[in-house]
Motif scaffolding. Structure first.
Motif, mmCIF file in Angstrom:
data_model
loop_
_atom_site.group_PDB
_atom_site.id
_atom_site.type_symbol
_atom_site.label_atom_id
_atom_site.label_comp_id
_atom_site.label_asym_id
_atom_site.label_seq_id
_atom_site.Cartn_x
_atom_site.Cartn_y
_atom_site.Cartn_z
ATOM 1 N N TRP A 1 0.875 -1.272 0.076
ATOM 2 C CA TRP A 1 0.241 0.142 -0.035
ATOM 3 C C TRP A 1 0.759 1.462 -0.028
ATOM 4 C CZ3 TRP A 1 -3.007 1.870 4.831
ATOM 5 C CH2 TRP A 1 -3.580 3.094 4.546
ATOM 6 N N ILE B 1 0.970 5.082 -0.082
ATOM 7 C CA ILE B 1 0.400 6.342 -0.096
ATOM 8 C C ILE B 1 1.239 7.344 0.642
ATOM 9 C CG2 ILE B 1 -0.876 5.263 2.359
ATOM 10 C CD1 ILE B 1 -3.043 7.039 1.794
ATOM 11 N N THR B 2 2.046 7.026 1.722
ATOM 12 C CA THR B 2 2.863 8.171 2.322
ATOM 13 C C THR B 2 3.983 8.606 1.294
ATOM 14 O OG1 THR B 2 2.585 7.039 4.331
ATOM 15 C CG2 THR B 2 3.984 8.785 4.447
ATOM 16 N N GLY C 1 2.744 13.063 5.199
ATOM 17 C CA GLY C 1 2.334 11.782 6.197
ATOM 18 C C GLY C 1 0.820 11.742 6.650
ATOM 19 N N SER C 2 0.942 12.594 7.841
ATOM 20 C CA SER C 2 -0.461 12.655 8.522
ATOM 21 C C SER C 2 -1.330 13.196 7.755
ATOM 22 C CB SER C 2 -0.295 13.396 9.667
ATOM 23 O OG SER C 2 0.616 12.673 10.810
ATOM 24 N N ILE D 1 -6.513 18.430 11.139
ATOM 25 C CA ILE D 1 -5.343 18.603 12.090
ATOM 26 C C ILE D 1 -4.355 19.682 11.259
ATOM 27 C CG2 ILE D 1 -4.988 16.382 12.637
ATOM 28 C CD1 ILE D 1 -2.982 15.998 10.278
ATOM 29 N N TRP E 1 8.561 4.674 4.142
ATOM 30 C CA TRP E 1 7.791 4.101 5.003
ATOM 31 C C TRP E 1 6.898 2.827 4.575
ATOM 32 C CZ3 TRP E 1 10.864 6.150 7.760
ATOM 33 C CH2 TRP E 1 10.993 7.545 7.798
ATOM 34 N N SER F 1 5.240 -0.292 3.511
ATOM 35 C CA SER F 1 5.744 -1.582 4.089
ATOM 36 C C SER F 1 5.832 -2.468 2.795
ATOM 37 C CB SER F 1 4.325 -2.116 4.835
ATOM 38 O OG SER F 1 4.413 -1.292 6.145
ATOM 39 N N GLN G 1 10.750 -2.070 4.791
ATOM 40 C CA GLN G 1 10.042 -0.980 4.096
ATOM 41 C C GLN G 1 11.210 -0.213 3.441
ATOM 42 O OE1 GLN G 1 8.705 -0.090 8.505
ATOM 43 N NE2 GLN G 1 7.431 1.364 7.389
ATOM 44 N N GLU H 1 2.376 3.455 12.619
ATOM 45 C CA GLU H 1 1.997 2.798 11.643
ATOM 46 C C GLU H 1 0.501 3.007 11.170
ATOM 47 O OE1 GLU H 1 3.133 -0.982 12.781
ATOM 48 O OE2 GLU H 1 3.025 -1.932 10.835
ATOM 49 N N ASP I 1 -1.912 9.873 17.562
ATOM 50 C CA ASP I 1 -2.453 11.270 17.802
ATOM 51 C C ASP I 1 -3.366 11.861 16.788
ATOM 52 O OD1 ASP I 1 -0.206 11.447 16.744
ATOM 53 O OD2 ASP I 1 0.876 12.447 18.389
HETATM 54 C C1 LIG Z 1 5.936 0.431 10.698
HETATM 55 C C2 LIG Z 1 5.204 1.236 9.627
HETATM 56 C C3 LIG Z 1 4.717 1.051 8.524
HETATM 57 C C4 LIG Z 1 4.111 1.684 7.553
HETATM 58 N N1 LIG Z 1 3.453 1.307 6.635
HETATM 59 C C5 LIG Z 1 3.142 2.221 5.515
HETATM 60 C C6 LIG Z 1 2.604 1.525 4.385
HETATM 61 O O1 LIG Z 1 2.427 0.545 4.242
HETATM 62 N N2 LIG Z 1 2.438 2.492 3.412
HETATM 63 C C7 LIG Z 1 2.539 3.828 3.525
HETATM 64 O O2 LIG Z 1 2.386 4.591 2.586
HETATM 65 N N3 LIG Z 1 2.830 4.295 4.724
HETATM 66 C C8 LIG Z 1 3.191 3.451 5.776
HETATM 67 N N4 LIG Z 1 3.584 4.070 6.877
HETATM 68 C C9 LIG Z 1 3.799 5.460 7.013
HETATM 69 C C10 LIG Z 1 2.743 5.895 7.958
HETATM 70 O O3 LIG Z 1 1.461 5.784 7.857
HETATM 71 C C11 LIG Z 1 3.499 7.587 8.481
HETATM 72 O O4 LIG Z 1 4.585 7.243 9.067
HETATM 73 C C12 LIG Z 1 2.328 8.170 9.207
HETATM 74 O O5 LIG Z 1 1.213 8.455 8.508
HETATM 75 C C13 LIG Z 1 2.833 9.540 10.013
HETATM 76 O O6 LIG Z 1 3.476 10.041 8.768
HETATM 77 P P1 LIG Z 1 4.743 10.885 8.961
HETATM 78 O O7 LIG Z 1 5.821 9.766 9.524
HETATM 79 O O8 LIG Z 1 5.179 11.438 7.735
HETATM 80 O O9 LIG Z 1 4.727 11.792 10.302
HETATM 81 P P2 LIG Z 1 4.391 13.251 10.185
HETATM 82 O O10 LIG Z 1 3.025 13.246 9.616
HETATM 83 O O11 LIG Z 1 5.411 14.240 9.722
HETATM 84 O O12 LIG Z 1 4.086 13.524 11.867
HETATM 85 C C14 LIG Z 1 5.286 13.763 12.772
HETATM 86 C C15 LIG Z 1 4.547 13.845 13.885
HETATM 87 O O13 LIG Z 1 3.700 15.292 13.898
HETATM 88 C C16 LIG Z 1 2.613 14.885 14.305
HETATM 89 N N5 LIG Z 1 1.787 15.601 13.414
HETATM 90 C C17 LIG Z 1 1.776 15.760 12.194
HETATM 91 N N6 LIG Z 1 0.896 16.612 11.860
HETATM 92 C C18 LIG Z 1 0.318 17.116 12.878
HETATM 93 C C19 LIG Z 1 -0.964 17.950 13.060
HETATM 94 N N7 LIG Z 1 -1.272 18.539 11.947
HETATM 95 N N8 LIG Z 1 -1.542 18.105 14.059
HETATM 96 C C20 LIG Z 1 -0.806 17.578 15.287
HETATM 97 N N9 LIG Z 1 0.314 16.497 15.248
HETATM 98 C C21 LIG Z 1 0.487 16.460 13.856
HETATM 99 C C22 LIG Z 1 2.332 13.452 14.162
HETATM 100 O O14 LIG Z 1 1.309 12.905 15.002
HETATM 101 C C23 LIG Z 1 3.690 12.911 14.678
HETATM 102 O O15 LIG Z 1 3.827 12.880 15.991
HETATM 103 C C24 LIG Z 1 4.097 3.159 7.803
HETATM 104 C C25 LIG Z 1 4.620 3.602 9.325
HETATM 105 C C26 LIG Z 1 5.223 2.645 10.092
HETATM 106 C C27 LIG Z 1 6.017 3.278 11.123
#
Ligand SMILES: Cc1cc2nc3c(=O)[nH]c(=O)nc-3n(C[C@H](O)[C@H](O)[C@H](O)COP(=O)(O)OP(=O)(O)OC[C@H]3O[C@@H](n4cnc5c(N)ncnc54)[C@H](O)[C@@H]3O)c2cc1C
Length: 399
Positions: free
Chosen positions: A127, A129-130, A135-136, A145, A175, A177, A228, A381, A386
């Protein structure tokens, strides 16, 4: 659970499937997951890695496909048992199996036989997407958010219509998987359609296509059996038939996907929480300090009780949400609640287990420190807990 068996209502088939899954988790996933955990990320995916045999044995067991003649509820009851056992065995391998099934599963459910033939189930998938700069916010449709006055930055990956094809350019984050080993992807990215619509879309991509390349396998603290890595797209052409959802239905697609994925995470990490609890209980019964097994000390007993009730509570919520989904009542809010509860529980229970193991808890000779590392990253993940919480709260406010 060895303590008090709440699984009173399992029928014969369900018990048999659970026992098969548990045997596989015990005999294959635990030892393989432990070995892969101690290897470099590149060695985990090397040609001679134990990873491939674990995937093959999982496919051969037939755990991926539950009997289609069963009702959706019956299928879901069995899937709950399997997911929990997979998480009990090794959460990294469990997620690798689950993410691996995604593209093939979506093709099979599309109702398009030709697409299903080109993206077969059993082929390893992912999958995607990120993105590096997204990310978030990839799961934040209601701008729940977004900071006041902020705007979204440009997409890192886009699929543009060109005649009967889409041309994909850009990249997905490290990230993803199964990112460096998947043969097919469910790609969620920005999309521009032939009729001028702009937004997001879901498109199946054969990752052996010309123009696809991969990043390095990611080194990380936990779930190390789960490979990953980045995926790069350099003008990759795919048939327009591969599009499952265009901009009009993109939000619906994300909601559906996250509902399923968060429910799966809840079931899987209930399994990890249960594994940590069981290890701690066994250890507390045999480790003697102060003249008695430590389970006889009240503070240890009290800790064991807290772990037990949290595991059962996480399991109840996870299964209730899975049943609700199967009954056609799928909803992202409850799935988020179940995911956040189970992953938080897995982390807390693994941490308590480490405390019960004392000095042995931090040793790599015992399984607990790995469980704690595996559990920790589950809180990021499939969406940071949050941020998922804020998305769920937004839905509650809307109601
Ligand atoms: C083990 C693992 C497996 C994964 N598998 C996949 C996969 O199969 N496919 C895929 O595409 N992705 C995958 N991911 C990615 C995962 O979905 C993202 O890491 C996650 O969505 C967070 O994005 P980011 O790492 O860019 O963090 P960021 O979005 O940069 O966030 C960093 C921190 O800031 C906080 N934050 C960010 N924005 C806000 C806001 N507006 N308000 C408050 N807090 C905020 C977050 O809560 C976090 O604590 C995986 C991640 C992990 C750890």
């Amino acid at each position: 659970m060895p303590v008090i068996d709440l699984e009173f209502d399992l029928n014969e088939t369900e018990r048999a499937v659970r026992d098969t899954a548990h045997r596989f988790a015990t005999e294959v996933m635990r030892p393989v997951g432990d070995k892969l955990d101690k290897m470099s990320a590149e060695d985990v995916i090397a040609k001679d890695s134990l990873l491939w045999d674990a995937h093959k044995q999982y496919n051969d067991l037939g755990l991926r496909e539950v009997d289609p003649d069963l009702s959706p509820i019956e299928q879901a009851r069995i899937s709950c048992l399997i997911s929990e056992e997979m998480g009990w065995g090794d959460s990294g391998l469990a997620i690798s199996f689950g993410a691996g099934a995604m593209a093939g599963g979506m093709a099979a459910n599309s109702g398009n036989a030709e697409l299903a033939a080109r993206f077969p189930q059993g082929t390893n998938g992912c999958w995607a997407i990120t993105e590096p700069n997204h990310g978030s916010d990839m799961i934040d449709f209601g701008d729940a958010i977004m900071a006041p006055g902020a705007t979204r930055s440009r997409a890192d990956c886009i699929a543009r219509a060109d005649g009967n094809e889409y041309v994909i350019s850009g990249q997905k984050a490290a990230w993803v998987s199964n990112g460096t080993i998947a043969e097919q992807a469910a790609l969620y990215c920005a999309m521009e359609t032939a009729d001028g619509k702009k937004g997001g879309g879901v498109i199946l991509v054969n990752l052996k296509s010309k123009g696809v390349s991969r990043g390095k396998a990611l080194e990380k603290i936990g779930q190390r059996a789960l490979n990953q890595g980045e995926i790069f797209f350099d003008e990759v052409r795919v048939p327009a038939d591969n599009v499952l959802y265009g901009p009009d239905l993109y939000q619906f697609a994300i909601d559906q996907t996250l509902t399923g994925a968060n429910t799966g995470m809840a079931l899987t990490f209930t399994g990890l929480a249960r594994a940590a609890f069981e290890e701690a209980l066994d250890y507390a019964k045999t480790r003697v300090q102060g003249g008695v097994p430590i389970i006889q000390h009240q503070s240890v007993k009290a800790r064991i009780f807290q772990m037990y009730r949290k595991v059962e509570a996480a399991r109840c919520l996870a299964r209730k949400v899975a049943m609700s989904n199967a009954a056609g009542n799928g909803n992202l809010g409850p799935a988020i609640a179940a995911k956040v509860t189970a992953t938080q529980t897995a982390f807390e229970v693994a941490s308590d287990a480490l405390q019960i193991f004392g000095g042995n808890g931090i040793s790599r000779e015992y399984p607990i420190e790995k469980m704690l590392r595996d559990a920790r990253i589950s809180m990021i993940e499939d969406g940071c807990n949050d941020v998922l919480g804020l998305v769920c709260a937004d839905k509650l406010v809307e109601e």
